[in-house]
Design an enzyme around this catalytic site. Structure first.
Site, PDB file in Angstrom:
ATOM      1  N   HIS A 119       0.821  -1.207   0.000  1.00 36.58           N
ATOM      2  CA  HIS A 119       0.000   0.000   0.000  1.00 36.58           C
ATOM      3  C   HIS A 119       0.858   1.261   0.000  1.00 36.58           C
ATOM      4  CE1 HIS A 119      -4.215  -1.585   1.149  1.00 36.58           C
ATOM      5  NE2 HIS A 119      -3.525  -2.517   0.500  1.00 36.58           N
TER       6      HIS A 119
ATOM      7  N   HIS B 268      -2.509 -12.309  -2.476  1.00 34.81           N
ATOM      8  CA  HIS B 268      -3.619 -12.941  -1.768  1.00 34.81           C
ATOM      9  C   HIS B 268      -3.343 -14.402  -1.432  1.00 34.81           C
ATOM     10  CE1 HIS B 268      -6.749  -9.717  -3.116  1.00 34.81           C
ATOM     11  NE2 HIS B 268      -5.783  -9.238  -2.358  1.00 34.81           N
TER      12      HIS B 268
END
EC number: 1.11.1.21
Length: 741
Positions: free
Chosen positions: A103, A264
């Site tokens: 991020h 993920h």
């Protein structure tokens, strides 16, 4: 639902700083400003003024005392040292730190080079309080003991990216390398992150298209809403938004799939608080949190407030049964389980399998022996349902080693994209491989020109028949592609001779070809004449030619100056140049040469000049003296005479400022051309000059006028020439990370 959750958290009214983007149609802060109130803040180096570091502090020098292996070991140890105040999911902070790094780096956008991990902006508002960064304040706090231990020898921005990279390696995903060299900012910047910066989670998508210059589909997100477009579980729409958002940060479909599927593979998402209790239970983001929380936000009063009661995005669950180990189970589950739409406890749209087997069940992050069904996001399913993405998910599913390799390369690109060329990297783990996104230039395998050689080349240029204007404009067009945001562009590489730059309208291709042909002839003749291995690059010749033009123009005005010249630039090849990527360096307007492609409204041109100057890392006096000098030198785009306020065009003198501030001239808007002003003699009524809004801003804006007056004053003629020469040299040296400056 994510938008509803964000609103419940009290973040919808959070105000964000506004635009500093070059793209005219994304400006927010200055939309209602008249030209005379142009915003000059991008030219103020407030970060340098706000820095607590000593003036002689140099990160590269401080880094030399860093024990990188011990730092890595400390980071590895931290991963499994779960803290009671924020327990690690599955007993391992690795997935948490991967999200932190991702991020941090993922805000990068290729349009203007803003965002990214360099300079550690995630520590400051607004990024530290974005809903997509929920609870990452805790991740940075977990890193504080390590930062405190190593102090100035490692920057926050390096440490944050290193945390994710070490985490990957500790969980079985071997990175291809890591580069130190990111330096820290000391305040949040004023990047424009959305069309509606006053409203968190507002959409940046119009008619299915991501607005130009943005890389996230909604304000406050890094890329896309995991529930689907604007929170709607639309798989097809999600695929479109994923592709647009990742392309906006320079990623291909293959890299996009590798990053999402690989990312993920690890960890979980958090939405444990029941929907009807979210508003009451979750406190404000860090920038609005009570002072006693000491910079930590999103206080959770539900249950324990952490662990199994953690509230994040609102989605809840893990993707695989091994959330702290690298494998391709994410892809296995994507293709072998049947997914049904459901809601998380917090009310967010997500998907769970209808045919999960015991081996598919995922462990609870904190309760031994408890199992849950795996989950998928709407955006995850898009990787299967979209034809373009499906090609790569199938390929990676059938070739696990390729998946691993492609993720490693994509991760390195994600976390290093905004660092610029490889010459800016430091540290022991830099990969040998070069990538086209690094804008590589070849190493010089020849002897550099001597002082005597330079003198000979200068004379060759003078005798070439090229005018000063041709030489100066070509050098400017080459060097002024630089942008300080991601350290791309500049004179090194001579990419002005390659596609796409050679074909840009602002570079006047036909005229450019004449100059390049003559300079290449000089280069060939010189290199062929040398028997000692000495060579000169076209990149160096272009800059040297600009210097010759400036020196000759100053001489014609009665000033003898010697422009500094530092050889060492090399020439990139077309194969080393990503055409699509380099097209993002093309500017819509360049006020230094009074160029505009017509897409910027006339009243915005002064602001785009400021943005261009900011990209060139100029301050207010440097911008001012360069504009004044370029007008006197008569090097406008397409030979335009707008702003050439001199009776001696081509001579380097202060006539632009003298005539601009002369009250015998009255300025009026032209009734023939939008954005043009006519300078009329107050006594005779005859036209004397024409000018653009960029020209007149130096007499209209109070700060710029103050600087212009200095250069127009009697006795400051030599100062003007000297200051122009210094500013010119600064621009010519932008991107020269190969030399100590």
């Amino acid at each position: 639902m994510l938008k509803k959750i964000v609103t419940a958290l009290g973040m919808s009214g959070m105000l964000l700083a506004s635009s500093n983007a070059i793209a005219e149609d994304t400006t927010t802060k200055n939309d209602n400003l008249s030209p005379q109130s142009v915003d000059l803040s991008p030219l103020r180096n407030l970060n340098k003024l706000d820095s607590p570091m000593d003036k002689d502090y140099n990160y590269h020098q401080a880094f030399k005392k860093l024990d990188t292996e011990q730092l890595k070991k400390d980071m590895q140890d931290l991963l499994t040292q779960s803290q009671d105040w924020w327990p690690a999911d599955f007993g391992n902070y690795g997935p948490f730190f991967i999200r932190l790094s991702w991020h941090d780096a993922g805000t990068y956008r290729i349009y203007d080079g803003r965002g990214g991990a360099n300079r550690g902006q995630q520590r400051f508002s607004p990024l530290n309080s974005w809903p997509d960064n929920v609870n990452l304040d805790k991740a940075r706090q977990l890193l504080w003991p390590i930062k405190q231990k190593y102090g100035d020898a490692v920057s926050w921005s390096d440490l944050i990216v290193l945390a994710g990279t070490v985490s990957l390696e500790s969980m079985g995903m071997k990175p291809i390398g890591f580069a130190f060299g990111r330096e820290d900012d000391w305040q949040g910047d004023d990047t424009n992150w959305g069309l509606s910066p006053e409203e968190i989670m507002s959409s940046n998508v119009r008619d299915g298209k991501l607005a130009p210059a943005y890389a996230a589909t909604q304000m406050g997100l890094i890329y896309v809403n995991p529930e689907g477009p604007d929170g709607k579980p639309d798989i097809k729409g999600a695929a479109s938004e994923i592709r647009q958002a990742f392309r906006a940060m320079g990623m291909t479909d293959k890299e996009t799939v590798a990053l999402i599927a690989g990312g993920h593979t690890f960890g979980k998402t958090h939405g444990a608080v029941p929907e009807d209790k979210v508003k009451q239970a979750i406190g404000p983001a860090p920038d609005k949190a009570p002072i006693e929380q000491q910079g930590l936000g999103w206080h959770n009063s539900y249950g324990t407030g952490n662990g199994d009661d953690t509230m994040g995005s609102g989605l809840e669950g893990s993707w695989t049964s091994t959330p702290t180990f690298w494998n391709h189970d994410f892809l296995h589950n994507l293709y072998n389980l049947d997914w049904k739409k459901t809601l998380s406890p917090a009310g967010a749209h997500q998907w769970t399998p209808t045919n999960a087997k015991p081996e598919n069940m995922v462990p609870d992050a904190h309760k031994p022996g408890v199992k849950h069904k795996p989950i998928m996001f709407t955006t995850d399913l898009a990787l299967k349902e979209d034809d373009g993405f499906n090609k790569y998910t199938q390929e990676f599913y059938n070739n696990p080693e390729e998946f691993k390799e492609e993720f490693a390369k994509a991760w390195f690109k994600l976390t290093h994209r905004d660092m610029g060329p490889k010459s800016r990297y430091i540290g022991p783990w830099i990969p040998e491989q070069n990538f086209i996104w690094q804008d590589p230039v070849p190493a010089a395998d020849y002897k550099q020109v001597s002082t005597q050689d330079i003198a000979q080349l200068e004379q060759d240029i003078i005798n070439s028949g090229l005018t000063n204007q041709q030489l100066i404009k070509t050098a400017w067009d080459s060097a002024s592609t630089y942008r300080k945001t991601d350290y791309r562009g500049g004179s090194n590489g001579a990419r002005i001779a390659l596609a796409p730059e050679k074909d840009w309208q602002m570079n006047e291709p036909a005229k450019l070809e004449v100059v390049l042909t003559k300079l290449k002839e000089i280069q060939t003749n010189f290199n062929n004449s040398k028997t000692d291995g000495t060579k000169v690059s076209l990149a160096d010749l272009i800059v040297l030619g600009g210097n010759v033009g400036v020196e000759q123009a100053a001489k014609q005005a009665g000033y003898n100056i010697q422009m500094p010249f530092v050889p060492g630039r090399t020439d990139a090849t077309q194969a080393q140049t990503d055409i699509e990527s380099f097209n993002y360096l093309k500017t819509k307007s360049d006020g230094f040469i009074n160029y505009t492609d017509g897409s910027v409204s006339a009243d915005k041109l002064p602001q785009t000049l400021v943005e261009k100057a900011s990209m060139l890392d100029l301050n207010i006096p440097e911008m001012t003296v360069l504009v004044g000098g370029m007008r006197a030198l008569d090097v406008n785009y397409d030979n335009s005479q707008e702003g050439v306020l001199t009776t001696t065009p081509g001579q380097l003198n202060n006539s632009f400022f003298v005539n601009l501030l002369d009250m015998s001239t009255q300025w009026k808007k032209s009734d023939k051309k939008d954005g043009e002003y006519i300078g009329i003699d107050r006594k005779t009524g005859k036209q004397k000059w024409t000018a653009s809004p960029v020209d007149l801003i130096f007499g209209s804006n109070s700060e710029l006028k103050a600087v212009a007056q200095v250069y127009a004053e009697n006795g400051n003629e030599q100062k003007f020439v000297n200051d122009f020469a210094k500013a010119w040299h600064k621009v010519m040296m932008l991107g020269r990370f190969d030399v100590q400056q």
